[in-house]
Write an enzyme that holds these catalytic residues in place. Structure first.
Site, PDB file in Angstrom:
ATOM      1  N   CYS A 118       2.603   5.085  -1.211  1.00 48.33           N
ATOM      2  CA  CYS A 118       1.874   4.906  -2.465  1.00 48.33           C
ATOM      3  C   CYS A 118       0.361   4.935  -2.289  1.00 48.33           C
ATOM      4  O   CYS A 118      -0.376   4.970  -3.271  1.00 48.33           O
ATOM      5  CB  CYS A 118       2.316   3.616  -3.131  1.00 48.33           C
ATOM      6  SG  CYS A 118       4.100   3.517  -3.235  1.00 48.33           S
ATOM      7  N   HIS A 258      -2.698   1.060  -8.012  1.00 47.23           N
ATOM      8  CA  HIS A 258      -1.312   1.525  -7.848  1.00 47.23           C
ATOM      9  C   HIS A 258      -0.415   0.607  -8.676  1.00 47.23           C
ATOM     10  O   HIS A 258      -0.571  -0.609  -8.665  1.00 47.23           O
ATOM     11  CB  HIS A 258      -0.935   1.462  -6.369  1.00 47.23           C
ATOM     12  CG  HIS A 258       0.515   1.651  -6.117  1.00 47.23           C
ATOM     13  ND1 HIS A 258       1.244   2.646  -6.717  1.00 47.23           N
ATOM     14  CD2 HIS A 258       1.380   0.970  -5.330  1.00 47.23           C
ATOM     15  CE1 HIS A 258       2.497   2.568  -6.314  1.00 47.23           C
ATOM     16  NE2 HIS A 258       2.609   1.551  -5.473  1.00 47.23           N
ATOM     17  N   ASN A 288       7.119   2.216 -10.752  1.00 43.64           N
ATOM     18  CA  ASN A 288       6.313   2.587  -9.591  1.00 43.64           C
ATOM     19  C   ASN A 288       6.590   4.055  -9.259  1.00 43.64           C
ATOM     20  O   ASN A 288       7.679   4.382  -8.795  1.00 43.64           O
ATOM     21  CB  ASN A 288       6.706   1.663  -8.430  1.00 43.64           C
ATOM     22  CG  ASN A 288       5.985   1.996  -7.138  1.00 43.64           C
ATOM     23  OD1 ASN A 288       5.332   3.025  -7.027  1.00 43.64           O
ATOM     24  ND2 ASN A 288       6.131   1.127  -6.144  1.00 43.64           N
TER      25      ASN A 288
HETATM   26  N1  ACO Z   1      18.455  -8.303 -11.526  1.00 43.98           N
HETATM   27  C1  ACO Z   1      18.902  -9.582 -11.447  1.00 43.98           C
HETATM   28  N2  ACO Z   1      18.848 -10.293 -10.315  1.00 43.98           N
HETATM   29  C2  ACO Z   1      18.306  -9.688  -9.222  1.00 43.98           C
HETATM   30  C3  ACO Z   1      17.839  -8.361  -9.242  1.00 43.98           C
HETATM   31  C4  ACO Z   1      17.924  -7.672 -10.467  1.00 43.98           C
HETATM   32  N3  ACO Z   1      17.496  -6.390 -10.606  1.00 43.98           N
HETATM   33  N4  ACO Z   1      17.358  -8.036  -8.029  1.00 43.98           N
HETATM   34  C5  ACO Z   1      17.525  -9.109  -7.254  1.00 43.98           C
HETATM   35  N5  ACO Z   1      18.114 -10.120  -7.967  1.00 43.98           N
HETATM   36  C6  ACO Z   1      18.472 -11.463  -7.537  1.00 43.98           C
HETATM   37  C7  ACO Z   1      18.726 -11.515  -6.042  1.00 43.98           C
HETATM   38  O1  ACO Z   1      20.069 -11.197  -5.751  1.00 43.98           O
HETATM   39  C8  ACO Z   1      18.390 -12.951  -5.750  1.00 43.98           C
HETATM   40  O2  ACO Z   1      19.497 -13.764  -6.112  1.00 43.98           O
HETATM   41  P1  ACO Z   1      19.931 -15.006  -5.173  1.00 43.98           P
HETATM   42  O3  ACO Z   1      18.728 -15.923  -5.205  1.00 43.98           O
HETATM   43  O4  ACO Z   1      21.120 -15.517  -5.882  1.00 43.98           O
HETATM   44  O5  ACO Z   1      20.179 -14.410  -3.843  1.00 43.98           O
HETATM   45  C9  ACO Z   1      17.271 -13.291  -6.709  1.00 43.98           C
HETATM   46  O6  ACO Z   1      17.363 -12.331  -7.762  1.00 43.98           O
HETATM   47  C10 ACO Z   1      15.900 -13.208  -6.087  1.00 43.98           C
HETATM   48  O7  ACO Z   1      15.807 -11.959  -5.386  1.00 43.98           O
HETATM   49  P2  ACO Z   1      14.494 -11.531  -4.662  1.00 43.98           P
HETATM   50  O8  ACO Z   1      14.687 -10.176  -4.041  1.00 43.98           O
HETATM   51  O9  ACO Z   1      14.060 -12.648  -3.771  1.00 43.98           O
HETATM   52  O10 ACO Z   1      13.541 -11.408  -5.931  1.00 43.98           O
HETATM   53  P3  ACO Z   1      11.972 -11.443  -6.020  1.00 43.98           P
HETATM   54  O11 ACO Z   1      11.590 -12.580  -6.856  1.00 43.98           O
HETATM   55  O12 ACO Z   1      11.316 -11.261  -4.704  1.00 43.98           O
HETATM   56  O13 ACO Z   1      11.682 -10.122  -6.867  1.00 43.98           O
HETATM   57  C11 ACO Z   1      10.952  -7.854  -6.569  1.00 43.98           C
HETATM   58  C12 ACO Z   1      12.078  -8.864  -6.377  1.00 43.98           C
HETATM   59  C13 ACO Z   1      10.726  -7.686  -8.054  1.00 43.98           C
HETATM   60  C14 ACO Z   1      11.395  -6.543  -5.950  1.00 43.98           C
HETATM   61  C15 ACO Z   1       9.650  -8.373  -5.917  1.00 43.98           C
HETATM   62  O14 ACO Z   1       9.930  -8.838  -4.626  1.00 43.98           O
HETATM   63  C16 ACO Z   1       8.586  -7.327  -5.827  1.00 43.98           C
HETATM   64  O15 ACO Z   1       8.102  -6.795  -6.813  1.00 43.98           O
HETATM   65  N6  ACO Z   1       8.099  -7.001  -4.597  1.00 43.98           N
HETATM   66  C17 ACO Z   1       7.075  -6.008  -4.396  1.00 43.98           C
HETATM   67  C18 ACO Z   1       7.697  -4.670  -4.289  1.00 43.98           C
HETATM   68  C19 ACO Z   1       6.647  -3.612  -4.162  1.00 43.98           C
HETATM   69  O16 ACO Z   1       5.538  -3.756  -4.590  1.00 43.98           O
HETATM   70  N7  ACO Z   1       7.003  -2.502  -3.544  1.00 43.98           N
HETATM   71  C20 ACO Z   1       6.030  -1.502  -3.372  1.00 43.98           C
HETATM   72  C21 ACO Z   1       6.695  -0.347  -2.919  1.00 43.98           C
HETATM   73  S1  ACO Z   1       5.442   0.802  -2.597  1.00 43.98           S
HETATM   74  C22 ACO Z   1       6.056   2.022  -1.609  1.00 43.98           C
HETATM   75  O17 ACO Z   1       5.421   2.411  -0.717  1.00 43.98           O
HETATM   76  C23 ACO Z   1       7.386   2.619  -1.816  1.00 43.98           C
END
Ligand code: ACO
Length: 336
Positions: A118, A258, A288
């Site tokens: 990204c 981004h 994204n």
């Molecule tokens: N819907 C419902 N529940 C979900 C979902 C979903 N889509 N996804 C995960 N959960 C659940 C999980 O199973 C977990 O449940 P549990 O506690 O019972 O195990 C709970 O929600 C929390 O999951 P986490 O993965 O810890 O959720 P988090 O609060 O961290 O949010 C997210 C996830 C939104 C992906 C966040 O971590 C995030 O935005 N991170 C940054 C990602 C990013 O910026 N990536 C950039 C990529 S750039 C590139 O180069 C490709």
């Protein structure tokens, strides 16, 4: 910068997104999730996804065509094509070569892809700046394009909710009025945390040798750790970049970040003390889109009247690698 460096003009910007919209509610047909869960954690309501044979090349070519048109340059003026992509339809030929052929850019100009996820557009801009500053090339087409949706595991609800497909393009050329549209640019990487986001290629060793560990070919992401890393590093990084350029946050008109997670964008916004009017976000509608997200936000922001031209903007991105980078740029009239 080298002495007597030739300044760079950002001449044209364009973008392209697929027409197919997939909402958060649509995703509930695939797995247990909800619009409320996704929107509250990411700021995303819907994303555009490639359908049928659309891909990063078709999107990239369309964005590039628009950027070229805006730049006022002709295909024969382009001396180099650099494409930033981390979710391409083919590893080779490079997307840049495909787009060169598609647009009819002369057949002997160099064309290559870079992988900085990204941060790709900022990396590409930095490379182009070096070539233009040295006088080696005059006009360069930069394309940032990804078909993430084809490389996601659609059973992995934590990663697949985040991404969309799209393309952005920027035409840069040697500035003829002595004004450099890149006030400052900086790129970084930390490979020691490379496993936080990865896209392994499927592949098997020759049957005559020890087998390798096999990986399914899907985007894998440790979302929580990515979030923690970026929220810790990015706000300070952007603030430092502005200071090192001899500027203050209030000297800059827009933050064009981004679009990975609205909460990360808000952390940078808070650090700079910017009002919502100064921050360009479209994550709600596109998710994204990886490398495309910065030029897409820039071009669409101008089109929708959120970004006024004749202004300055700070761009910042981060992604797999981990990579990150930023640029302070001038946005002149006529680029979109
Ligand atoms: N819907 C419902 N529940 C979900 C979902 C979903 N889509 N996804 C995960 N959960 C659940 C999980 O199973 C977990 O449940 P549990 O506690 O019972 O195990 C709970 O929600 C929390 O999951 P986490 O993965 O810890 O959720 P988090 O609060 O961290 O949010 C997210 C996830 C939104 C992906 C966040 O971590 C995030 O935005 N991170 C940054 C990602 C990013 O910026 N990536 C950039 C990529 S750039 C590139 O180069 C490709």
């Amino acid at each position: 910068m080298i002495n007597n460096a030739i300044p760079l003009r950002i001449a044209g910007v364009g973008y392209s997104v697929p027409s197919t919209v997939v909402t958060n509610d649509d995703l509930t047909k695939l797995y247990d999730t909800s619009d409320e869960w996704i929107y509250s954690r990411t700021g995303i309501k819907e994303r555009r996804l490639v359908s049928g044979n659309e891909n990063a090349v078709t999107l990239g070519a369309e964005a590039a065509g628009k950027a070229l048109e805006k730049s006022g340059l002709k295909v024969e003026d382009i001396d180099m094509v650099i494409c930033a992509s981390s979710a391409p339809p083919e590893l080779y030929p490079a997307i840049a070569c495909r787009i060169q052929a598609h647009l009819g850019i002369p057949n002997d100009v160099p064309a290559f892809d870079i992988t900085a996820a990204c941060s790709g557009l900022i990396y590409a801009l930095s490379i182009a700046r070096g070539f233009i500053a040295s006088g080696m090339y005059k006009s360069i087409l930069l394309v940032a394009t990804d078909n993430n949706s084809r490389l996601l595991n659609w059973e992995d609800r934590s990663a697949s909710i985040l991404f969309g497909d799209g393309a952005g393009a920027v035409v840069v050329t040697a500035s003829e009025d002595g004004v450099d549209d890149i006030i400052s640019i900086d790129i970084r990487a930390n490979g020691s945390i490379g496993d936080l986001i990865r896209l392994p290629l499927a592949g098997k060793n020759c049957p005559l040798v020890e087998p390798n560990d096999e990986h399914p070919q899907f985007i894998e992401m440790n979302g929580k750790e990515v979030y923690k890393f970026v929220a810790r590093v990015l706000p300070h990084y952007v603030e430092d970049m502005i200071t090192k350029a001899g500027m203050k946050a209030e000297d800059i008109d827009y933050l064009i970040p981004h679009q990975a997670n609205l909460r990360i964008i808000q952390a940078v916004q808070e650090r700079l003390g910017y009002s919502d009017e100064k921050v360009v976000t479209n994550i709600k509608y596109y998710g994204n889109t990886s490398a495309a997200s910065i030029p897409l936000a820039m071009a669409e922001g101008v089109e929708k009247g959120k970004v006024k031209l004749g202004s300055t903007a700070v761009l910042c991105g981060f992604g797999a690698g981990m990579t990150w980078g930023g640029a302070i740029v001038r946005l002149r009239e006529g680029i979109v």
